[in-house]
Design a protein around this motif. Structure first.
Motif, short mmCIF file in Angstrom:
data_model
loop_
_atom_site.label_atom_id
_atom_site.label_comp_id
_atom_site.label_asym_id
_atom_site.label_seq_id
_atom_site.Cartn_x
_atom_site.Cartn_y
_atom_site.Cartn_z
N GLY A 189 -38.47 -33.09 -42.64
CA GLY A 189 -39.81 -32.62 -42.28
C GLY A 189 -40.15 -31.31 -42.98
O GLY A 189 -39.57 -30.28 -42.67
N PRO A 190 -41.09 -31.37 -43.94
CA PRO A 190 -41.44 -30.13 -44.61
C PRO A 190 -42.20 -29.18 -43.67
O PRO A 190 -42.98 -29.63 -42.84
N ALA A 191 -41.94 -27.91 -43.80
CA ALA A 191 -42.65 -26.92 -42.99
C ALA A 191 -42.98 -25.72 -43.85
O ALA A 191 -42.17 -25.28 -44.65
N PHE A 192 -44.19 -25.22 -43.66
CA PHE A 192 -44.65 -24.09 -44.45
C PHE A 192 -44.16 -22.78 -43.84
O PHE A 192 -44.08 -22.63 -42.63
N ALA A 193 -43.89 -21.84 -44.68
CA ALA A 193 -43.60 -20.45 -44.33
C ALA A 193 -42.63 -20.32 -43.17
O ALA A 193 -43.00 -20.19 -42.01
N CYS B 108 -33.68 -25.96 -42.44
CA CYS B 108 -33.10 -25.58 -43.72
C CYS B 108 -34.06 -24.68 -44.49
O CYS B 108 -35.26 -24.90 -44.51
N LYS B 109 -33.49 -23.69 -45.14
CA LYS B 109 -34.31 -22.68 -45.82
C LYS B 109 -34.80 -23.14 -47.19
O LYS B 109 -35.76 -22.63 -47.71
N PHE B 110 -34.07 -24.07 -47.79
CA PHE B 110 -34.41 -24.53 -49.13
C PHE B 110 -34.65 -26.03 -49.11
O PHE B 110 -33.96 -26.75 -48.38
N SER B 111 -35.64 -26.49 -49.90
CA SER B 111 -35.91 -27.93 -49.93
C SER B 111 -35.89 -28.51 -51.34
O SER B 111 -35.86 -29.72 -51.51
N LYS B 112 -35.91 -27.64 -52.33
CA LYS B 112 -35.80 -28.03 -53.74
C LYS B 112 -36.36 -29.40 -54.06
O LYS B 112 -37.55 -29.59 -54.17
N ASP B 113 -35.45 -30.43 -54.13
CA ASP B 113 -35.82 -31.76 -54.61
C ASP B 113 -36.21 -32.72 -53.50
O ASP B 113 -36.36 -33.91 -53.74
N GLY C 279 -45.61 -26.39 -56.60
CA GLY C 279 -45.60 -25.05 -57.18
C GLY C 279 -44.37 -24.27 -56.77
O GLY C 279 -43.49 -24.79 -56.07
N PRO C 280 -44.33 -23.01 -57.19
CA PRO C 280 -43.10 -22.22 -57.00
C PRO C 280 -42.71 -21.98 -55.55
O PRO C 280 -41.53 -21.85 -55.25
N LEU C 281 -43.67 -21.88 -54.65
CA LEU C 281 -43.32 -21.64 -53.25
C LEU C 281 -43.00 -22.97 -52.57
O LEU C 281 -43.87 -23.83 -52.44
N HIS C 282 -41.75 -23.14 -52.17
CA HIS C 282 -41.34 -24.42 -51.59
C HIS C 282 -41.43 -24.43 -50.09
O HIS C 282 -41.33 -23.37 -49.45
N ALA C 283 -41.58 -25.63 -49.54
CA ALA C 283 -41.53 -25.81 -48.08
C ALA C 283 -40.10 -25.59 -47.60
O ALA C 283 -39.15 -25.69 -48.35
N GLU C 284 -39.97 -25.29 -46.32
CA GLU C 284 -38.66 -25.38 -45.67
C GLU C 284 -38.41 -26.86 -45.40
O GLU C 284 -39.34 -27.67 -45.48
N ASN C 285 -37.20 -27.21 -45.05
CA ASN C 285 -36.91 -28.59 -44.70
C ASN C 285 -36.30 -28.66 -43.30
O ASN C 285 -35.16 -28.25 -43.10
N ASP C 286 -37.09 -29.17 -42.36
CA ASP C 286 -36.61 -29.31 -40.98
C ASP C 286 -36.05 -30.72 -40.82
O ASP C 286 -36.80 -31.69 -40.85
N GLN C 287 -34.74 -30.81 -40.67
CA GLN C 287 -34.11 -32.12 -40.66
C GLN C 287 -33.75 -32.54 -39.24
O GLN C 287 -33.17 -31.77 -38.48
N LEU C 288 -34.09 -33.78 -38.94
CA LEU C 288 -33.81 -34.33 -37.62
C LEU C 288 -32.54 -35.17 -37.68
O LEU C 288 -32.42 -36.06 -38.54
N ILE C 289 -31.64 -34.88 -36.77
CA ILE C 289 -30.34 -35.55 -36.76
C ILE C 289 -30.11 -36.18 -35.40
O ILE C 289 -30.33 -35.55 -34.36
N ASP C 290 -29.73 -37.44 -35.42
CA ASP C 290 -29.40 -38.17 -34.18
C ASP C 290 -27.96 -37.82 -33.82
O ASP C 290 -27.03 -38.09 -34.58
N ILE C 291 -27.78 -37.17 -32.65
CA ILE C 291 -26.42 -36.81 -32.23
C ILE C 291 -25.99 -37.59 -30.98
O ILE C 291 -25.04 -37.20 -30.30
N SER C 292 -26.71 -38.69 -30.70
CA SER C 292 -26.42 -39.41 -29.46
C SER C 292 -25.09 -40.15 -29.51
O SER C 292 -24.47 -40.40 -28.49
#
Ligand code: CUK
Ligand code: CUA
Length: 618
Positions: free
Chosen positions: A468-472, A434-439, A445-458
């Motif tokens: 999972g926050p990820a930088f840049a 995900c490109k935005f993580s907001k809350d 600060g103003p530069l936010h992490a991305e949000n890498d979300q893990l989903i169980d699809i089993s």
């Protein structure tokens, strides 16, 4: 709730029993080499990977604008390492040492914009040999050796700008890396014709995966965004969001349909072999014309500014994601065969479904059970849909092909399933970038992490299990079964990574594994030394102001994890020297006086004492 705890504690006890056996009896280790992550959990997969347990998958993450690659364990999402690629790395000396400068090439910029990490394939699945990654910012492609997790080759792609979409050939093996140059540019680009749009074009590129040289380039109409390979080895396919060939946003959005362009690889290879190509400028790379009407390509109109393009693991279809259209377009490869054989009238005849999924479809992943998972950027959702039902619906049957929509936080770009880009898609995990993580995280600060979300699809339903926050902006990742990746514990002395340095030492008559020597060659000084915890082979180095000094260090330690370093104070010099590795760095001794050098990797109880002095005589 009580039942859930009971299940958890039982599996934990089993796990403890297993490790007890492994550590108590040396022989048991052969059966269970490390504590394994256990899959069982009531109502889904277990995401908890306890202390000492190892993850089931490697995740290879693009480092986005950081120019690096990151390696994560999945499902824990623990960051395992970072692999510097196009960037400077202060820990390892990537970009500074002679070994890495040779890989980067002369005057290489030390930034990158990485999007698409992709492992090499054999027979439609990952073979664990290499990982490739693009640099959109400086038009490069790099190769990483997965046995040591180091970048070993980088190619500058000539005659084009901004390598974006990139995929390895899947079948029969990764002979080529296919990569798109996104931006059209004037040819020649020497300032002579900057305004004449008719002189602008861009090219599709194929890089030989072994030599890492550009094998051929194909001129296209429009521009090129993402690319994908098929499962027969015959085709690559790219999306184009700018069929208008416009320069402004308004211009690029005009057409209701843009297209995907399919490249017929055997025909292109035959044309290259028959010398039916030109070259551009100083470059020797064969350039072929694949614009409309060419026998080398096929242009399939699809709605509107398509972005991601993803082959299904059964090898039958490829899906182009509409971006500005709420639909994705399903193309059947068998029909593409028919079109190239002259058996179909219209390019649109290769389309077998165009399901409407929601707003802003960008990328699609697969579970190997016939379902697609498409990111909806504008809706902030994942749409799970059934491919066979979408085809039925396209043929006029009344069926609902949507299986589920799941909110994600927020605005997803790529998504990836475990092994989902191979024929071995196993349908366990879905990673959504995900490109935005907001809350979602503590604010930084103003530069936010991305949000890498893990989903169980089993199961039948998608379940969000981890943020999972990820930088840049990582853009993209790959989830690879751990048994595929086989890494070295320590370096071998004949490793090609530092072979050029070994050859230079040989010329100086130095045996790297034992000599501690300083060789003066005019104004050049070559310092050779060993390291064994907690000692450098030399505690004093004497040079004169203005000398060009090359320090070459060979780490004689053979124990896994005993890495040393070499840092020269106030000189901006630091490098990694892992067990049995040779590393070297060259600098000018321009400051008279005494300068301490030290080992910056904590290697021993006497690590602080692992140091020496550089004397620079005025
Ligand atoms: S791209 Cu970034 S979200 Cu460079 Cu693969 Cu689609
Ligand atoms: Cu060697 Cu610290």
């Amino acid at each position: 709730m009580a039942k859930k705890n009971e299940v958890a504690s039982i599996s934990r006890r089993n796990f403890l029993a297993a490790t007890g056996a492994a550590t108590g009896l040396g022989v048991a280790a052969a059966v269970a080499p490390y504590p394994v992550w256990s899959e069982a959990r009531e109502g889904g997969l277990n995401i908890h990977v306890g202390p000492g347990e190892l993850d089931e998958y490697y995740g290879f993450w693009s480092g986005g604008q950081s120019g690096e690659v990151r390696v994560l364990g999945i499902p824990s999402m623990r960051e395992l390492t970072r692999i510097p690629v196009f960037n400077y790395c202060g820990a390892t000396g990537h970009g500074l040492t002679n070994e890495t400068k040779r890989i980067l090439g002369p005057d290489a910029p030390l930034n990158g914009d990485t999007h698409h990490p992709h492992p090499s394939f054999t027979d439609g699945t990952f073979d664990g040999k290499y990982l490739f990654i693009n640099d959109k910012a400086n038009t490069r492609v790099a190769r990483i050796r997965l046995d040591v997790m180091k970048t070993d080759k980088i190619v500058n792609v000539p005659n084009v700008q901004a390598i974006h979409g990139m995929r390895p050939q899947k079948v029969p093996y990764t002979k080529y890396i296919f990569c798109n140059a996104e931006f059209r540019m004037p040819h020649p680009n020497d300032g002579s014709n900057m305004d004449d749009n008719s002189q602008y074009y861009t090219m599709f590129n194929a890089i030989d995966a072994e030599s890492m040289e550009v094998a051929f380039q194909v001129i296209v109409d429009g521009n090129l965004d993402n690319t994908e390979a098929d499962y027969s080895g015959k085709y690559a396919i790219s999306t184009c969001y700018n069929s208008e060939e416009g320069f402004t946003l308004g211009e690029t959005m005009r057409n209701e349909r843009d297209w995907t362009v399919i490249f017929n690889i055997p025909r292109i290879e035959a044309a290259v072999k028959a010398k039916k190509f030109t070259t551009l400028g100083d470059s020797k790379v064969p350039v072929l014309d694949g614009r409309k009407g060419s026998k080398l390509t096929m242009y399939v109109p699809v709605p509107k500014s398509p972005h991601g393009i993803n082959s299904t693991p059964d090898g039958k279809y490829v899906v182009a994601n509409g971006k500005l259209s709420p639909t994705v377009t399903v193309i059947e490869w068998a029909k593409v065969d028919q079109w190239f054989a002259g058996k179909l009238k219209s390019e649109r005849d290769v389309v077998v479904a165009e399901p409407e999924l929601g707003l802003g479809p960008l990328h699609t992943a697969y579970d190997g059970r016939g379902n697609g998972y498409t990111t909806l950027f504008i809706d902030s959702q994942i749409a799970k849909w059934n491919i066979a039902d979408a085809i039925r619906s396209y043929n006029g049957e009344k069926v609902n092909y949507i299986r589920q929509k799941l909110d994600v936080q927020y605005q997803p770009g790529h998504n990836h399933t475990s092994m989902g880009e191979t024929k071995e898609a196993d349908g366990k995990w879905l990673m959504v970038l995900c490109k935005f993580s907001k809350d979602r995280f503590l604010p930084c600060g103003p530069l936010h992490a991305e949000n890498d979300q893990l989903i169980d699809i089993s199961g039948d339903e998608m379940k969000l299990v981890h943020d999972g926050p990820a930088f840049a902006e990582p853009h993209d990742c790959e989830i690879v079964r751990r048994d595929i990746i086989k890494t070295k514990k320590i370096w071998t002395r004949d490793d090609p990574y530092f072979a050029d340095t070994v050859a230079m030492a040989k010329k100086d008559g130095v045996v790297l594994e034992k000599d501690n020597k300083i060789i003066r060659d005019g104004k050049k000084v070559r310092v050779y030394m060993t390291s064994v915890a907690p000692n450098f082979g030399l505690n004093e180095i004497r040079v004169k102001k203005g000398d060009e000094v090359t320090v070459t260090i060979t780490n004689l330690d053979q124990i896994e994890d005993v890495t040393h370093g070499f840092t020269l104070v106030n000189h901006g010099i630091a490098m990694e020297i892992s067990p049995q590795q040779t590393s070297s760095v060259t600098f000018t001794a321009d400051k008279p006086g005494v300068h301490w050098y030290y080992c910056q990797w904590f290697c021993h109880a006497l690590h602080m004492e692992m140091r020496g002095r550089l004397f620079v005589e005025a």
